[in-house]
Every structure is written in structure tokens, then in C-alpha cells.
Design a protein around this motif. Structure first.
Motif, PDB file in Angstrom:
ATOM      1  N   LYS A  21      37.317  32.839  32.284  1.00  0.00           N
ATOM      2  CA  LYS A  21      38.292  33.518  31.272  1.00  0.00           C
ATOM      3  C   LYS A  21      37.223  34.385  30.096  1.00  0.00           C
ATOM      4  O   LYS A  21      36.525  34.324  29.294  1.00  0.00           O
ATOM      5  CB  LYS A  21      39.698  31.996  30.542  1.00  0.00           C
ATOM      6  CG  LYS A  21      39.713  32.080  29.407  1.00  0.00           C
ATOM      7  CD  LYS A  21      41.105  31.404  29.358  1.00  0.00           C
ATOM      8  CE  LYS A  21      42.024  30.714  28.706  1.00  0.00           C
ATOM      9  NZ  LYS A  21      43.379  29.828  28.534  1.00  0.00           N
ATOM     10  N   THR A  33      44.337  37.088  26.674  1.00  0.00           N
ATOM     11  CA  THR A  33      43.370  35.752  28.193  1.00  0.00           C
ATOM     12  C   THR A  33      44.226  35.764  29.007  1.00  0.00           C
ATOM     13  O   THR A  33      45.075  35.967  29.170  1.00  0.00           O
ATOM     14  CB  THR A  33      44.029  34.682  26.214  1.00  0.00           C
ATOM     15  OG1 THR A  33      44.770  34.546  26.752  1.00  0.00           O
ATOM     16  CG2 THR A  33      43.330  34.653  25.781  1.00  0.00           C
ATOM     17  N   GLY A  34      42.759  35.553  29.976  1.00  0.00           N
ATOM     18  CA  GLY A  34      42.845  35.953  31.019  1.00  0.00           C
ATOM     19  C   GLY A  34      42.177  35.771  32.151  1.00  0.00           C
ATOM     20  O   GLY A  34      41.060  35.739  31.495  1.00  0.00           O
ATOM     21  N   LEU A  36      38.928  37.018  34.282  1.00  0.00           N
ATOM     22  CA  LEU A  36      38.692  38.339  34.502  1.00  0.00           C
ATOM     23  C   LEU A  36      38.289  38.714  36.387  1.00  0.00           C
ATOM     24  O   LEU A  36      37.859  37.813  36.330  1.00  0.00           O
ATOM     25  CB  LEU A  36      37.573  39.374  33.836  1.00  0.00           C
ATOM     26  CG  LEU A  36      36.810  40.669  33.797  1.00  0.00           C
ATOM     27  CD1 LEU A  36      37.391  41.104  33.599  1.00  0.00           C
ATOM     28  CD2 LEU A  36      35.602  40.097  33.660  1.00  0.00           C
ATOM     29  N   ARG A  37      39.502  39.347  36.512  1.00  0.00           N
ATOM     30  CA  ARG A  37      38.933  40.007  38.289  1.00  0.00           C
ATOM     31  C   ARG A  37      38.302  41.068  38.435  1.00  0.00           C
ATOM     32  O   ARG A  37      38.163  40.779  39.964  1.00  0.00           O
ATOM     33  CB  ARG A  37      40.386  39.805  39.116  1.00  0.00           C
ATOM     34  CG  ARG A  37      41.476  38.201  39.097  1.00  0.00           C
ATOM     35  CD  ARG A  37      40.419  37.244  39.643  1.00  0.00           C
ATOM     36  NE  ARG A  37      41.037  36.066  39.496  1.00  0.00           N
ATOM     37  CZ  ARG A  37      40.227  34.816  39.325  1.00  0.00           C
ATOM     38  NH1 ARG A  37      39.524  34.915  39.940  1.00  0.00           N
ATOM     39  NH2 ARG A  37      41.359  34.132  39.880  1.00  0.00           N
ATOM     40  N   LEU A  47      42.928  41.333  34.641  1.00  0.00           N
ATOM     41  CA  LEU A  47      43.086  40.100  34.585  1.00  0.00           C
ATOM     42  C   LEU A  47      44.231  39.607  34.942  1.00  0.00           C
ATOM     43  O   LEU A  47      45.402  39.603  35.380  1.00  0.00           O
ATOM     44  CB  LEU A  47      43.362  39.817  33.599  1.00  0.00           C
ATOM     45  CG  LEU A  47      42.012  40.468  32.006  1.00  0.00           C
ATOM     46  CD1 LEU A  47      43.002  39.647  30.161  1.00  0.00           C
ATOM     47  CD2 LEU A  47      41.089  39.658  31.932  1.00  0.00           C
ATOM     48  N   GLU A  48      44.259  38.372  35.771  1.00  0.00           N
ATOM     49  CA  GLU A  48      45.514  36.853  36.125  1.00  0.00           C
ATOM     50  C   GLU A  48      45.454  36.067  35.192  1.00  0.00           C
ATOM     51  O   GLU A  48      45.001  35.526  34.303  1.00  0.00           O
ATOM     52  CB  GLU A  48      44.586  35.991  37.743  1.00  0.00           C
ATOM     53  CG  GLU A  48      44.472  37.642  38.248  1.00  0.00           C
ATOM     54  CD  GLU A  48      44.189  37.138  39.857  1.00  0.00           C
ATOM     55  OE1 GLU A  48      43.888  35.510  40.112  1.00  0.00           O
ATOM     56  OE2 GLU A  48      44.164  37.839  40.845  1.00  0.00           O
ATOM     57  N   VAL A  50      47.831  35.747  32.837  1.00  0.00           N
ATOM     58  CA  VAL A  50      47.675  36.254  31.393  1.00  0.00           C
ATOM     59  C   VAL A  50      48.447  35.844  30.361  1.00  0.00           C
ATOM     60  O   VAL A  50      49.101  35.666  31.081  1.00  0.00           O
ATOM     61  CB  VAL A  50      47.428  37.596  31.372  1.00  0.00           C
ATOM     62  CG1 VAL A  50      47.697  38.615  30.192  1.00  0.00           C
ATOM     63  CG2 VAL A  50      46.449  38.407  32.798  1.00  0.00           C
ATOM     64  N   GLN A  68      49.459  38.978  36.509  1.00  0.00           N
ATOM     65  CA  GLN A  68      48.439  40.231  36.196  1.00  0.00           C
ATOM     66  C   GLN A  68      48.960  41.359  35.267  1.00  0.00           C
ATOM     67  O   GLN A  68      50.187  41.883  35.241  1.00  0.00           O
ATOM     68  CB  GLN A  68      48.559  40.005  38.262  1.00  0.00           C
ATOM     69  CG  GLN A  68      47.267  40.768  38.558  1.00  0.00           C
ATOM     70  CD  GLN A  68      46.949  41.255  39.678  1.00  0.00           C
ATOM     71  OE1 GLN A  68      48.365  42.143  40.353  1.00  0.00           O
ATOM     72  NE2 GLN A  68      45.898  40.534  40.452  1.00  0.00           N
TER      73      GLN A  68
END
Length: 90
Positions: A21, A33-34, A36-37, A47-48, A50, A68
Motif C-alpha cells: 500500500k 491510496t492503493g 502499487l503494481r 495503482l490497484e 484505489v 485501477q
């Protein structure tokens, strides 16, 4: 004699955050916020899961859920690993 700590480059630190996260503060009134991919050398980020936060002119927090998102690295101001986002209004 103290040991010297090897320097850590910024992209190395961001790379360690993949799968975790992250809280991203943009140059605008938006925050995300999410999980990080991925990212590239320009710190464009994917980001996923989110949550988007935006401050209104009255100072209220507006939130949106997104599956995403791709963030442009030019507009990113601050990255906070493990951050949970801005405090919620009570």
C-alpha cells in the motif's frame, strides 16, 4: 568506528514498495491510496484498489473508489509507503 550505510536511490525505494500500500499526494488537491503494481523511470505509477481523495473549496474531503489508475509522475508530489491516506472527517 561507525559503519557507513550505503546510499539508497529513490527508484530503489519505490521498487521495494511494489505490491504494498502507498499514499500518493499530487501537486493538485488530489490524493490516492492503493496497492502499487508498477512504475517506470519517470515515476508514472499503476495503482490497484484505489481510493481517491479530493479536497473541495469548502475544505471537505470527497472520496471515490477505483479499480485501477495510472498516475502521471510529473504530477506526483509526495509518496508515503504504507500510508493509509488522509484522516477522515468525524
Amino acid at each position: 568506528m561507525s559503519e557507513s550505510i550505503p546510499p539508497v536511490l529513490p527508484l530503489e525505494l519505490v521498487d521495494k514498495c511494489i505490491g504494498s500500500k502507498i499514499w500518493v499526494l499530487m501537486k493538485t488537491d488530489k490524493e490516492f491510496t492503493g496497492i502499487l503494481r508498477g512504475f517506470d523511470q519517470f515515476v508514472n505509477m499503476v495503482l490497484e484498489d484505489v481510493c481517491e481523495y479530493e479536497w473541495s473549496s469548502e475544505g471537505r474531503l470527497i472520496t471515490k473508489q477505483l479499480d485501477q489508475i495510472l498516475l502521471n509522475g510529473n504530477n506526483i508530489c509526495v509518496l508515503i509507503p504504507g500510508g493509509s491516506g488522509p484522516p477522515q472527517e468525524t
